[in-house]
Every structure is written in structure tokens, then in C-alpha cells.
Design a protein around this motif. Structure first.
Motif, PDB file in Angstrom:
ATOM      1  N   THR A   7       1.181  -0.799   0.405  1.00 20.39           N
ATOM      2  CA  THR A   7       0.303   0.000   0.030  1.00 20.39           C
ATOM      3  C   THR A   7       0.977   1.327  -0.138  1.00 20.39           C
ATOM      4  OG1 THR A   7      -1.313  -1.204   1.488  1.00 20.39           O
ATOM      5  CG2 THR A   7      -2.067   1.546   1.105  1.00 20.39           C
ATOM      6  N   ILE A   8       1.958   1.341   0.697  1.00 18.61           N
ATOM      7  CA  ILE A   8       2.823   1.969   0.321  1.00 18.61           C
ATOM      8  C   ILE A   8       3.698   2.821  -0.477  1.00 18.61           C
ATOM      9  CG2 ILE A   8       4.727   3.279   1.897  1.00 18.61           C
ATOM     10  CD1 ILE A   8       4.220   1.860   4.324  1.00 18.61           C
ATOM     11  N   LEU A   9       3.629   1.714  -1.129  1.00 17.22           N
ATOM     12  CA  LEU A   9       4.913   2.281  -2.283  1.00 17.22           C
ATOM     13  C   LEU A   9       4.010   1.888  -3.441  1.00 17.22           C
ATOM     14  CD1 LEU A   9       7.854  -1.482  -3.027  1.00 17.22           C
ATOM     15  CD2 LEU A   9       7.378   1.233  -1.155  1.00 17.22           C
ATOM     16  N   ARG A  10       2.771   1.531  -3.335  1.00 14.85           N
ATOM     17  CA  ARG A  10       1.856   2.038  -4.314  1.00 14.85           C
ATOM     18  C   ARG A  10       1.067   3.295  -4.513  1.00 14.85           C
ATOM     19  NH1 ARG A  10      -2.576  -2.777  -5.213  1.00 14.85           N
ATOM     20  NH2 ARG A  10      -3.353  -1.345  -6.629  1.00 14.85           N
ATOM     21  N   SER A  11       1.038   3.783  -3.464  1.00 18.50           N
ATOM     22  CA  SER A  11       0.766   5.407  -3.295  1.00 18.50           C
ATOM     23  C   SER A  11       1.817   6.650  -3.379  1.00 18.50           C
ATOM     24  CB  SER A  11       0.181   5.371  -1.254  1.00 18.50           C
ATOM     25  OG  SER A  11      -0.844   4.699  -1.877  1.00 18.50           O
ATOM     26  N   TYR A  12       2.939   6.674  -4.311  1.00 14.85           N
ATOM     27  CA  TYR A  12       3.438   7.414  -4.442  1.00 14.85           C
ATOM     28  C   TYR A  12       3.273   8.625  -4.183  1.00 14.85           C
ATOM     29  CZ  TYR A  12       7.439  10.153  -6.693  1.00 14.85           C
ATOM     30  OH  TYR A  12       8.362  10.766  -7.565  1.00 14.85           O
ATOM     31  N   GLU A  13       3.527   9.787  -3.476  1.00 20.50           N
ATOM     32  CA  GLU A  13       3.418  11.148  -3.138  1.00 20.50           C
ATOM     33  C   GLU A  13       1.635  11.798  -3.571  1.00 20.50           C
ATOM     34  OE1 GLU A  13       5.876  13.854  -3.843  1.00 20.50           O
ATOM     35  OE2 GLU A  13       6.227  12.666  -3.479  1.00 20.50           O
ATOM     36  N   GLU A  14       1.300  10.464  -3.224  1.00 19.09           N
ATOM     37  CA  GLU A  14      -0.341  10.114  -2.657  1.00 19.09           C
ATOM     38  C   GLU A  14      -0.440  10.657  -0.667  1.00 19.09           C
ATOM     39  OE1 GLU A  14      -3.090   8.666  -4.628  1.00 19.09           O
ATOM     40  OE2 GLU A  14      -1.906   8.657  -6.614  1.00 19.09           O
ATOM     41  N   SER A  15      -1.004  10.815  -0.633  1.00 18.29           N
ATOM     42  CA  SER A  15      -1.380  10.665   1.041  1.00 18.29           C
ATOM     43  C   SER A  15      -1.743   9.511   1.595  1.00 18.29           C
ATOM     44  CB  SER A  15      -2.788  11.981   1.138  1.00 18.29           C
ATOM     45  OG  SER A  15      -2.393  12.283   3.012  1.00 18.29           O
ATOM     46  N   LEU A  16      -1.558   8.952   2.705  1.00 19.27           N
ATOM     47  CA  LEU A  16      -1.511   7.781   3.014  1.00 19.27           C
ATOM     48  C   LEU A  16      -3.060   7.799   3.362  1.00 19.27           C
ATOM     49  CD1 LEU A  16       1.706   5.880   4.263  1.00 19.27           C
ATOM     50  CD2 LEU A  16       0.038   5.072   1.718  1.00 19.27           C
ATOM     51  N   GLN A  17      -3.552   9.656   4.632  1.00 27.02           N
ATOM     52  CA  GLN A  17      -4.193   9.385   5.206  1.00 27.02           C
ATOM     53  C   GLN A  17      -5.656   9.131   4.481  1.00 27.02           C
ATOM     54  OE1 GLN A  17      -1.393  10.691   5.350  1.00 27.02           O
ATOM     55  NE2 GLN A  17      -0.251  10.830   7.635  1.00 27.02           N
ATOM     56  N   ASP A  18      -5.475  10.068   3.574  1.00 26.24           N
ATOM     57  CA  ASP A  18      -6.842   9.660   2.784  1.00 26.24           C
ATOM     58  C   ASP A  18      -6.721   8.269   1.842  1.00 26.24           C
ATOM     59  OD1 ASP A  18      -6.521  12.278   3.028  1.00 26.24           O
ATOM     60  OD2 ASP A  18      -5.770  13.188   1.376  1.00 26.24           O
ATOM     61  N   GLN A  19      -6.787   7.302   2.667  1.00 25.46           N
ATOM     62  CA  GLN A  19      -7.089   5.865   1.372  1.00 25.46           C
ATOM     63  C   GLN A  19      -7.793   5.311   2.819  1.00 25.46           C
ATOM     64  OE1 GLN A  19      -3.767   4.361  -0.512  1.00 25.46           O
ATOM     65  NE2 GLN A  19      -3.077   6.221  -0.767  1.00 25.46           N
ATOM     66  N   CYS A  20      -8.417   4.709   2.940  1.00 28.27           N
ATOM     67  CA  CYS A  20      -9.534   3.565   3.346  1.00 28.27           C
ATOM     68  C   CYS A  20      -8.803   2.242   3.635  1.00 28.27           C
ATOM     69  CB  CYS A  20     -10.368   3.622   2.935  1.00 28.27           C
ATOM     70  SG  CYS A  20     -11.583   2.388   4.264  1.00 28.27           S
ATOM     71  N   GLY A  21      -8.036   1.830   2.552  1.00 29.36           N
ATOM     72  CA  GLY A  21      -7.246   0.786   2.910  1.00 29.36           C
ATOM     73  C   GLY A  21      -5.938   1.088   4.027  1.00 29.36           C
ATOM     74  N   TRP A  22      -5.675   2.268   4.197  1.00 21.71           N
ATOM     75  CA  TRP A  22      -4.488   2.318   4.149  1.00 21.71           C
ATOM     76  C   TRP A  22      -4.525   2.119   6.069  1.00 21.71           C
ATOM     77  CZ3 TRP A  22       0.552   2.517   5.688  1.00 21.71           C
ATOM     78  CH2 TRP A  22       1.065   3.034   6.752  1.00 21.71           C
TER      79      TRP A  22
END
Length: 372
Positions: A324-339
Motif C-alpha cells: 500500500t505504501i509503495l503504490r501510493s507514491y507522492e499521495e497522502s496515505l491518510q486519505d486512503q481507507c485501505g491504509w
């Protein structure tokens, strides 16, 4: 004119009615009329954003993200929709690059599956802060190994030395109350072969990952694998001690390999199939070696040998949380429900493991070896 003044000018002159959209041609004329320097790569992305909109407009917030060198999920989707407007050439066609920029380009193709992401990383990359976490961890592990090697006069299978387990860094089930041991065991190693394997992977895979995804994400992933490794051993192999950074290493490697597999068509790293096979063979061999040392030690030992369960726990952390971290390059993890689901799952596991270590050993009457 600074960046904030530019954004204020754009909003006042190009969007006086506060519609939230700006015409890209009007914006381009504003840039040229005021002689405002803007990265050519950003202008390419601006055109791509406009092409992604039916009316040739750019959302004001996406423009702010672009000028501020930030990328939200909506920005990335807009870029993907308008990517056909970008120049056809790829980073591999760039000529006249210095050694370091060629290395940055190599890292981009090694880690990122999308040409847009690779271009973005290449143009936005800065040398500060450098990837110090993986280098510092590896250097510390080497120094600790050399110190214990000189002290014990033993460089292969150090765990067989009677004084080795007395180290305050080793995780031992008899010292569970010393909570720091659940992390510091990563600085100790069975012997030269385990240290060499972990150090090589940390530098070859960990450093490029840290260069792309940053120190916070990669250090979190590595330490999450290390902590999950020791807690898993305390639950599934209750009599065994634990040494080595394999939990963190396998978290990084499994996350990277899973990312390559899931984005196979987009990856442009050379000989990717051969490298994938070699990585899997090496990782499997390391697990097999750890299992052999745990259950069929080649030399007489005073107690159980270090467990291999940390390898498996690290791999699970990497495939789930790490991917999940690697697929979210330069995106906010906090905005992702899966995170948040993964983070809650990991927190639940930690809480369960803490209670297990407090109560289960006495309730089950576990016969753990006496602490050294």
C-alpha cells in the motif's frame, strides 16, 4: 514574483468569479507576459491536465498542487487522464546527464511502474535529505557485528558462543519485560552470512526505496517488519531467541517484489524476470537456512537457536502494509481507507501480542530456557 504571489495573481485575474477552473491557454499567456520561470516538466503536466478536461481547463487546486510540487489523488487521476498530451519521449532518451542524475534515472526505472511517476520523480528529486536511514541501520549492524566478533573471537555462527546471548540487544523469551529487545535484536546476527545477506538487500533495495518514497515511509515499514517479527516469534515459537534484521529486510523485499508483480507491464527495470527469480531463490534459501539452524543445528548448543518466524512475519507486513505504501507514491496515505484498515489490523495484532506476552506464558506453562 514568488510562488504565493503567482497563485494569488492567477486567482484574481484568471478566475475572478471563483469557479475553481482556469483556462490553460490564458494561464500560459500570463506566465509569458510576466516572465515567470516555470519548470518545463510542470508545463507539460499542465497541458496534460488540460487535455484531461473536456473544456481544456485546469482545476485551480490541481494547479496549486502542481506549482507547489504536491500531488493529491485527484491530481494523479487528472494526469493519468491527460497523459496522452505529454511528450512521447521517455527518461531513457535523456542525454547529457551526469553520473548522479543517471543514477536517479536508474532508481526511477527500478522502483516506479509508471512513466509519469518516473518523470515526476526525476524532475522533483532533491539530494537533501539523503537516504540516511537504511545506510545508518546497515552501518550500525556491521559495527555491532565487528565488535562482537572481536570480543568473542568468532565470526561464523556467533550464536553458538555461550557469551553471545548475554548481549542486551538480543531478544530472549526470558527477557520479554525488557521491551527494547523487541527492536534492538535487528542489530545482532547469527554470523557473517546472515549479516552479508541482510546488508546487501538493505543497500540494493532499501536505499532506492528510501530515495523514492522518503525516510518516514521506509523507516516505518522496516521497523514495522522488525517489530512484527519479534512479536510473532514470541507467539508462535515461544522458547526461541531472535537475532538479525530479517523481519525488516523481508518487509522491504516482499513489498518491492509484490509491487513489481502487480505492475509487471509498466516496470522497465532490465532483466526483471531473472532478477525476480534470483530474489525469490535467495530469500527462500535464507528461510531454509534459518529453519535448518533452528531445528537441526550443526553444532551442539546450550539452548534453542534463533527462530525463523521473523522472516515470514516481515514478508506478510511487506505484502500488506508495504505494498500500500509503495503504490501510493507522492499521495497522502491518510486519505486512503485501505491504509487505515491495515493500520488498524496491525495495531490489533500489536495489542494482542502485548497481552500474549504478559499472560500467555504463565497460563500455558511454557518451558522457556533460563535467560543468560
Amino acid at each position: 514574483m514568488d510562488r504565493s504571489s503567482l497563485l494569488q495573481l492567477i486567482q484574481e485575474q484568471l478566475d475572478p468569479e471563483n469557479t475553481g477552473f482556469i483556462g490553460v491557454e490564458t494561464f500560459a499567456s500570463l506566465v509569458h507576459s510576466h516572465e515567470l520561470p516555470l519548470d518545463p516538466a510542470k508545463l507539460d503536466m499542465l497541458v496534460a491536465l488540460a487535455q484531461g478536461n473536456d473544456e481544456g481547463q485546469v482545476c485551480y487546486q490541481e494547479l496549486v498542487d502542481l506549482i507547489s510540487s504536491k500531488r493529491s489523488s485527484s491530481f494523479k487521476r487528472a494526469i493519468a487522464n491527460g497523459q496522452r498530451a505529454l511528450p512521447r519521449d521517455v527518461l531513457l532518451d535523456e542525454t547529457g546527464l551526469g553520473f548522479y542524475k543517471r543514477f536517479v534515472r536508474y532508481v526511477a526505472y527500478e522502483i516506479l511502474p509508471c512513466e509519469m511517476d518516473r518523470r515526476w520523480y526525476f524532475y522533483q528529486h532533491r539530494t537533501c535529505p539523503p537516504p540516511v536511514f537504511m545506510a545508518a541501520v546497515t552501518l550500525t549492524q556491521i559495527i555491532v557485528f565487528l565488535c562482537y566478533g572481536a570480543r568473542l573471537n568468532k565470526w561464523v555462527l556467533q550464536t553458538y558462543h555461550p557469551e553471545y546471548m548475554k548481549s542486551p540487544l538480543v531478544y530472549h523469551p526470558g527477557h520479554r519485560a525488557r521491551a527494547w529487545r523487541f527492536l534492538t535484536y535487528m542489530f545482532m546476527h547469527v554470523g557473517l552470512e546472515q549479516l552479508g545477506f541482510n546488508a546487501l538487500l538493505q543497500l540494493m533495495i532499501g536505499v532506492p526505496l528510501e530515495m523514492v518514497h522518503g525516510i518516514l515511509r521506509i523507516s516505518f515499514l522496516y521497523l514495522a517488519g522488525v517489530l512484527a517479527g519479534s512479536l510473532t516469534v514470541s507467539i508462535t515459537d515461544m522458547r526461541a531467541p531472535l537475532v538479525g534484521g530479517s523481519g525488516g529486510v523481508y518487509a522491504l523485499c516482499s513489498a518491492h517484489l509484490a509491487n513489481v508483480v502487480m505492475n509487471w507491464a509498466g516496470m522497465r527495470c532490465p532483466y526483471k524476470l531473472l532478477r525476480m527469480v534470483l530474489a525469490l531463490v535467495c530469500m527462500s534459501s535464507e528461510v531454509g537456512r534459518a529453519v535448518w539452524l533452528r531445528f537441526s543445528p550443526p553444532l551442539p548448543a546450550s539452548g534453542p537457536q534463533p527462530s525463523f518466524m521473523a522472516h515470514l512475519a516481515g514478508a506478510i507486513v511487506g505484502i500488506s502494509m508495504g505494498l500500500t505504501i509503495l503504490r501510493s507514491y507522492e499521495e497522502s496515505l491518510q486519505d486512503q481507507c485501505g491504509w487505515w484498515v491495515l493500520l488498524l489490523s496491525y495495531g490489533t495484532f500489536l495489542l494482542f501480542a502485548v497481552f500474549w506476552n504478559i499472560f500467555a506464558y504463565d497460563l500455558l506453562g511454557a518451558q522457556i530456557p533460563p535467560p543468560p
